[in-house]
Design an enzyme around this catalytic site. Structure first.
Site, short mmCIF file in Angstrom:
data_model
loop_
_atom_site.label_atom_id
_atom_site.label_comp_id
_atom_site.label_asym_id
_atom_site.label_seq_id
_atom_site.Cartn_x
_atom_site.Cartn_y
_atom_site.Cartn_z
CG HIS A 1 -7.81 -1.96 7.86
ND1 HIS A 1 -8.65 -1.01 7.29
CD2 HIS A 1 -6.72 -1.26 8.28
CE1 HIS A 1 -8.09 0.18 7.39
NE2 HIS A 1 -6.92 0.07 7.99
N GLY B 1 2.99 2.39 11.06
CA GLY B 1 2.81 1.60 12.27
C GLY B 1 2.60 0.13 11.95
CD GLU C 1 -3.01 -1.95 10.67
OE1 GLU C 1 -3.64 -2.07 9.60
OE2 GLU C 1 -2.53 -0.84 11.03
CD GLU D 1 -2.85 1.27 2.38
OE1 GLU D 1 -2.71 0.46 3.30
OE2 GLU D 1 -3.68 2.17 2.38
CG MET E 1 0.22 -3.16 5.06
SD MET E 1 -0.85 -1.77 4.54
CE MET E 1 -1.92 -2.63 3.39
CD GLU F 1 -6.29 3.29 6.72
OE1 GLU F 1 -6.46 3.15 7.95
OE2 GLU F 1 -5.64 2.46 6.04
#
Ligand code: BES
Ligand code: ZN
Length: 712
Positions: A306, A266, A303, A126, A268, A325
């Site tokens: 997500h 931080g 994370e 990303e 992913m 986000e």
């Protein structure tokens, strides 16, 4: 952007669908200082795009080997490579493309694509890093099923990881071995991840609501194996929370987290294989504070969440970044609040917003949470897109209420599962499920700047009513009126909340008058409760009113906010008179309010600790036209000393009452440590033999970093 490019601006309004879709990708990696990558992809013409048959793929810093189209090698002249693109004119409607590229992970210092961190190979794709691995349609609306074969030296890279499930592995010639991974879910290439290296694994498992067993694995360097327990517990809490709060289960049989030292961000959310900056995984009580533990829990949660808000339902293009986000920050904020102190979490989040996002909005970087254009997408991972984005979701949550919001979320996940969508699709889902009209509310997505809201309140003795006049003073030719939820309440002078007056006012025009009936005695207003909108509020309250709210407001955020405002008023005044040579003591009203809060036995102790911390020197300096740092420091220290003297006995009692035998990480233990250490901080200022001893003893006896740092 490749070196030879001149920056060019990309506009949301220019979005068009890709001319081709990719349905499946088979990747083959031969890991080494020069890594060979073979990508075999199935392409299909997008029938809704008109036009001729040219295929244009992204690719950067790649050495191209062979290209085979439907198994036939392309000769020079049948393709061209320039400026980060591979062009193949004349492709059929459906075809297989096999592309061989060579990359050098060791030379890759961008930490995008495939690179080496402490001897281990890992990827970061990303936003647009996959194009540094192979030629591809590197855009989030192209979603494909990936399967990956990794081949590497068995000694230096015993661990070979990729997204999805491990379907095959074994030994090969020349000391090499291989692993084959299949990800059954379609995904955009920015969620691809590969790790190859020498790592140790910490194992656990989670049983989902429907009874499936998920293997949980955290991979770290051998010397860090003893620092993974908290991350593992956090992961299990996050998985259980998303089931309970949003009905979202995990969908693969394995969830892996890898900690690496070299990482730009931080962490992913790669599908099934998160990569983390090691500072957001590794912790043990001796070397990490409560704040560190809470942050790790939050990032692990973020994370993990997500997986639904970002991976299963992803973004159509990078202008939609806040879709994943902003929403995921909102979800991780709710998670941290539920696991710890609700009030303190809200205070911390509002502080980030006020100090960093309001500043961003007031400067040259000001942009809406959904920008209309960008030059470099990596510069748009901003506190506006993330934190203001989360506030925008929070406002819709407030407007709809918990039940309708959840129904909207369910509808969103059900409708768009497996698709790449827009913020518009999200808002429409909430409208659909709730029946509410969010037309004007959508301005929050497209207008930058922090709205300014002024509120005045008036008690009408004769009509027995209270009248709020609320204005948006920042409306101008660029910014039309926002739809702003303003949560208000009224408290009678004897400290009782008027239940019927507590309500959500919806400001949609430039100015609005709201009248609350049946108010039979004078009241103090509590406005913008829980910081119900990301705005700058002007409401003039006397110091007496602030002291009153500090003691009696039923809204925890506003109690803290009143304490801060009062602290600011009192200290700024004391600094002024000090500079004139007349040092003053703290006003009695302030000390009384302080004492009230300190003895409030019902309240959250972590909140009390925040309320009883005077505004810090930096913040005071910011509020002064000319920051006299000496005066600020001296006056604030003197005020702390005065408080310490006055409440010495209570501080000592609360300090003693909140000692704990063993270290535990849970909300209650953290609350106790915060109030205890607040008391110690005041007591230590007295600098007597006894209070010095308290600090020294705690320092040496401490079984955790929070207590030791506080004592130090
Ligand atoms: N998707 C991002 C990480 C990312 C952003 C990687 C941009 C590469 C480029 C991830 O979900 C994220 O937002 N991480 C945050 C932490 C989170 C708790 C807000 C980070 O890395 O700071
Ligand atoms: Zn994120």
């Amino acid at each position: 952007m490749s070196q030879q490019d001149t920056p060019n601006t990309i506009y949301l309004k220019d979005y068009t669908q890709p001319a081709y879709w990719i349905d499946t990708v088979n990747l083959h990696f031969e890991i080494g200082d020069e890594t060979r990558v073979v990508a075999e992809m199935e392409f299909r013409k997008n029938t809704s795009v008109e036009g001729h048959h040219v295929l244009e793929l992204h690719g950067e810093q790649l050495r191209l080997g062979a290209i085979l189209l439907n198994d036939h090698a392309l000769a020079n002249g049948q393709f061209s490579v320039d400026e980060g693109r591979l062009l193949i004119p004349d492709v059929p409607d459906q075809f297989t493309l096999q592309i061989e590229t060579f990359i050098k992970p060791v030379d890759n210092k961008s930490l995008e694509g495939l690179y080496k961190s402490s001897g281990n190979f890992c990827t970061q794709c990303e936003a647009e890093g996959f194009r540094k691995i192979t030629y591809y349609l590197d855009r989030p609306d192209v979603m494909a099923k990936f399967s990956t074969t990794i081949i590497a030296d068995k000694i230096s890279c015993p661990v070979l990881l990729c997204n999805g499930n491990l379907v095959d592995s074994g030994d090969m010639d020349h000391g090499r071995h291989y692993a084959v991974w299949e990800d059954p879910f379609k995904k955009p290439c920015y969620l691809f991840a590969l790790v190859a290296g020498n790592l140790q694994c910490v194992d656990d498992h989670f049983i989902t609501l429907s009874g499936r067993k998920v293997a949980l694995k955290i991979f770290v360097e051998a010397h860090n194996v003893d620092k993974c327990e908290h991350a593992m517990q956090s992961l299990k809490k996050a998985m259980a929370w998303d089931e309970q709060k949003y009905g979202r289960e995990y969908d693969l049989d394995i969830y892996m987290i890898v900690a690496v030292d070299d990482f730009n961000m931080g962490a992913m959310e790669n599908k099934g294989l998160n990569v983390f900056n090691s500072k957001f995984v590794l912790a043990k009580p001796e070397t990490a504070t409560d704040m560190d533990f809470i942050n790790i829990e939050g990032v692990i949660g973020h994370e993990y969440f997500h997986n639904w808000s970002g991976n299963r339902v992803t973004c159509r293009d990078w202008f939609q970044l806040t879709l994943k986000e902003g929403l995921t920050v909102f979800r991780d904020q709710q998670f941290t609040a539920d696991m710890n102190s609700v009030a303190v979490k809200r205070i911390d989040d509002v502080n980030v917003l006020r100090t960093r996002q309001f500043t961003e909005d007031a400067g040259p970087m000001s942009h809406p949470i959904q920008p209309a254009s960008y030059v470099e997408i990596n510069n748009f991972y901003t506190v506006t897109v993330y934190n203001k984005g989360a506030e925008v979701i929070r406002m819709m949550h407030t407007l709809l209420g918990e039940t309708a919001f959840r129904q909207g979320m369910d509808y969103y996940f059900a409708t768009y599962d497996g698709q790449a969508v827009t913020t518009e699709d999200f808002v429409t889902s909430l409208e659909h499920a709730s029946g509410r009209d969010l037309k004007q509310f959508r301005r929050w997505y497209h207008q930058a700047s922090t709205p300014e809201v002024s509120v005045t309140g008036q008690y009408d003795e004769k009509k027995k009513s209270y009248k709020f006049t609320i204005k948006q003073t920042s409306v101008n030719e660029h910014n039309k009126a926002f739809h702003i939820p303003v949560q208000v309440g009224l408290i009678t002078k004897d400290g009782t909340e008027l239940v019927h007056a507590s309500r959500l006012l919806e400001l949609t025009k430039n100015e609005h008058v709201f009248e609350i009936e049946n108010v039979t005695t004078p009241v103090v207003p509590s406005v913008l409760r829980n910081f119900s909108a990301p705005v700058k509020l002007t409401l003039s309250l006397s110091n007496d009113d602030l002291a009153f709210l500090m003691a009696h407001d039923t809204d925890d955020f506003n109690r803290w906010n009143a304490a801060q405002q009062l602290g600011v008023m009192v200290l700024l005044h004391m600094i002024e008179v000090y500079k004139k040579g007349h040092p003053e003591k703290l006003p009695a009203a302030y000390l009384a309010a302080f004492g009230n809060v300190l003895s409030a036995s019902d309240a959250d102790k972590a909140l009390i600790a925040r309320m009883l911390t005077l505004p810090d020197e930096d913040y005071l300096a910011e509020l002064m036209p000319y920051a006299d740092v000496d005066a600020i420091h001296l006056v604030r220290e003197a005020a702390c000393y005065e408080i310490a003297e006055k409440f010495q006995a209570i501080f000592l009692r609360v300090f003693t009452d909140n000692q704990q035998a063993a270290y535990k990480f849970d909300a209650e233990s953290i609350e106790k440590r915060s109030i205890k250490n607040l008391c110690l901080a005041y007591l230590a200022r007295l600098n007597t033999v006894e209070t010095r001893k308290l600090a020294v003893e705690q320092y040496y006896a401490a079984h955790n970093m929070t207590d030791q740092m506080a004592a130090l």
